[in-house]
Motif scaffolding. Structure first.
Motif, short mmCIF file in Angstrom:
data_model
loop_
_atom_site.label_atom_id
_atom_site.label_comp_id
_atom_site.label_asym_id
_atom_site.label_seq_id
_atom_site.Cartn_x
_atom_site.Cartn_y
_atom_site.Cartn_z
N GLY A 10 16.47 50.01 10.01
CA GLY A 10 17.56 49.04 10.03
C GLY A 10 18.46 49.11 8.81
O GLY A 10 19.45 48.38 8.72
N SER A 11 18.16 49.99 7.87
CA SER A 11 18.97 50.07 6.64
C SER A 11 20.31 50.75 6.88
O SER A 11 21.20 50.66 6.04
CB SER A 11 18.21 50.77 5.51
OG SER A 11 17.92 52.11 5.86
N GLY A 12 20.46 51.45 8.00
CA GLY A 12 21.73 52.09 8.31
C GLY A 12 21.74 53.59 8.07
O GLY A 12 22.81 54.20 8.01
N ALA A 21 28.69 62.34 6.95
CA ALA A 21 28.78 63.72 7.43
C ALA A 21 30.17 64.01 7.98
O ALA A 21 30.74 65.06 7.68
CB ALA A 21 27.71 63.97 8.49
N GLU A 22 30.70 63.09 8.75
CA GLU A 22 32.03 63.29 9.32
C GLU A 22 33.09 63.37 8.22
O GLU A 22 33.93 64.26 8.23
CB GLU A 22 32.37 62.15 10.29
CG GLU A 22 33.70 62.33 10.98
CD GLU A 22 34.00 61.21 11.97
OE1 GLU A 22 35.16 60.78 12.02
OE2 GLU A 22 33.06 60.76 12.66
N GLN A 23 33.02 62.46 7.26
CA GLN A 23 34.03 62.44 6.20
C GLN A 23 33.95 63.67 5.29
O GLN A 23 34.96 64.10 4.75
CB GLN A 23 33.90 61.16 5.37
CG GLN A 23 34.37 59.93 6.14
CD GLN A 23 34.38 58.69 5.27
OE1 GLN A 23 34.65 58.76 4.08
NE2 GLN A 23 34.11 57.55 5.88
N LEU A 24 32.75 64.24 5.13
CA LEU A 24 32.58 65.41 4.27
C LEU A 24 32.53 66.72 5.04
O LEU A 24 32.27 67.77 4.48
CB LEU A 24 31.31 65.26 3.42
CG LEU A 24 31.31 64.11 2.41
CD1 LEU A 24 29.99 64.06 1.67
CD2 LEU A 24 32.48 64.23 1.43
N ASN A 25 32.78 66.62 6.34
CA ASN A 25 32.77 67.80 7.21
C ASN A 25 31.44 68.55 7.11
O ASN A 25 31.39 69.76 6.94
CB ASN A 25 33.94 68.73 6.89
CG ASN A 25 34.22 69.68 8.03
OD1 ASN A 25 33.93 69.38 9.18
ND2 ASN A 25 34.77 70.84 7.71
N MET A 26 30.36 67.77 7.21
CA MET A 26 29.01 68.32 7.17
C MET A 26 28.34 68.05 8.51
O MET A 26 28.82 67.24 9.30
CB MET A 26 28.19 67.67 6.04
CG MET A 26 28.71 68.00 4.65
SD MET A 26 27.82 67.10 3.34
CE MET A 26 26.24 67.94 3.37
N SER A 152 23.24 50.29 -2.47
CA SER A 152 23.14 49.07 -1.66
C SER A 152 24.54 48.59 -1.35
O SER A 152 25.52 49.10 -1.89
CB SER A 152 22.33 48.00 -2.41
OG SER A 152 22.93 47.71 -3.65
N GLY A 153 24.63 47.60 -0.47
CA GLY A 153 25.91 47.04 -0.06
C GLY A 153 26.05 47.07 1.45
O GLY A 153 25.06 47.19 2.17
N THR A 154 27.29 46.96 1.92
CA THR A 154 27.55 47.07 3.35
C THR A 154 27.55 48.55 3.72
O THR A 154 27.58 49.43 2.84
CB THR A 154 28.93 46.48 3.70
OG1 THR A 154 29.94 47.28 3.06
CG2 THR A 154 29.05 45.02 3.26
N ASP A 155 27.52 48.84 5.01
CA ASP A 155 27.54 50.24 5.44
C ASP A 155 28.71 51.00 4.84
O ASP A 155 28.53 52.11 4.33
CB ASP A 155 27.60 50.34 6.98
CG ASP A 155 26.26 50.02 7.64
OD1 ASP A 155 25.27 49.77 6.93
OD2 ASP A 155 26.22 50.03 8.88
N SER A 156 29.90 50.42 4.88
CA SER A 156 31.07 51.14 4.36
C SER A 156 31.01 51.30 2.84
O SER A 156 31.38 52.34 2.30
CB SER A 156 32.38 50.47 4.79
OG SER A 156 32.46 49.17 4.28
N GLN A 157 30.49 50.29 2.14
CA GLN A 157 30.33 50.41 0.68
C GLN A 157 29.32 51.51 0.34
O GLN A 157 29.54 52.31 -0.57
CB GLN A 157 29.87 49.08 0.08
CG GLN A 157 30.92 48.00 0.08
CD GLN A 157 30.34 46.63 -0.27
OE1 GLN A 157 29.15 46.36 -0.06
NE2 GLN A 157 31.19 45.76 -0.81
N ILE A 158 28.23 51.53 1.08
CA ILE A 158 27.19 52.54 0.84
C ILE A 158 27.74 53.93 1.12
O ILE A 158 27.55 54.85 0.33
CB ILE A 158 25.93 52.24 1.69
CG1 ILE A 158 25.25 50.96 1.18
CG2 ILE A 158 24.97 53.43 1.67
CD1 ILE A 158 24.17 50.42 2.09
N ALA A 159 28.44 54.08 2.25
CA ALA A 159 29.02 55.39 2.59
C ALA A 159 29.97 55.83 1.48
O ALA A 159 29.93 56.99 1.05
CB ALA A 159 29.75 55.31 3.93
N ASP A 160 30.82 54.93 0.99
CA ASP A 160 31.75 55.27 -0.10
C ASP A 160 31.00 55.70 -1.36
O ASP A 160 31.38 56.67 -2.02
CB ASP A 160 32.67 54.08 -0.42
CG ASP A 160 33.72 53.84 0.65
OD1 ASP A 160 33.94 54.74 1.50
OD2 ASP A 160 34.32 52.74 0.64
#
Length: 170
Positions: A10-12, A21-26, A152-160
């Motif tokens: 559930g951590s995302g 992966a999409e943003q880094l083309n991986m 930690s943070g929201t999904d978008s914060q973590i992704a960033d």
């Protein structure tokens, strides 16, 4: 580059992993998906029919297979870092990132999913879910904390944060 996302269910890991992966083309790989494809059974079915020990062996086999993957973000199973020498192996093979959320955050996220697909949680009611997660995290934190970085943070914060880290800015 090989990136392993670890953390409690559930951590995302999968959602964030796909996004990064999409943003880094991986490429993106999900350990549970690979296990399900290899066995033709869902993770809950593997647990109920074959037991946790067999599942952990399958998880280890998949981790060894994923050691050959390149330019990939890998979402591991929540327990994968806690068995055999899996955490040590992941640290030697690439970057390990612990998605670190509180039991309350995890419980809130998991309540929005179908808990019946997670047999270990299906029977928990009310505060039992958060208490169960807190207890499980206490046992797993020693392994999770071996990750090279924690976010930690929201999904978008973590992704960033992950993207910035991988680009040398974090």
């Amino acid at each position: 580059m090989r990136i392993f996302l670890i953390g409690y269910m559930g951590s995302g890991k999968t959602t964030i992993g796909r996004q990064v992966a999409e943003q880094l083309n991986m490429s993106f790989a999900d350990m549970d998906d690979l296990i399900e494809r290899k066995t033709g059974k869902s993770v809950p079915k593997i647990f109920s029919e074959l037991g946790e020990e067999k599942f952990r062996e399958l998880e280890r086999e998949c981790l060894m297979e994923m050691a050959d993957y390149k330019q990939v973000i890998i979402s591991t199973g929540g327990g994968a870092p806690c068995f055999f020498d899996n955490m040590q192996m992941m640290n030697s093979l690439g970057e390990t990132i612990y998605i670190n959320l509180t039991p309350a955050e995890l419980a809130a996220r998991l309540r929005t999913t179908n808990l019946n697909e997670r047999p270990i949680l299906a029977s928990l009611q009310g505060d039992e879910l958060e208490e169960f997660i807190a207890s499980a995290l206490q046992k797993r934190e020693a392994f999770y904390n071996r990750a090279k970085i924690k976010v930690s943070g929201t999904d978008s914060q973590i992704a960033d944060k992950i993207i910035k880290h991988l680009q040398g800015e974090f």
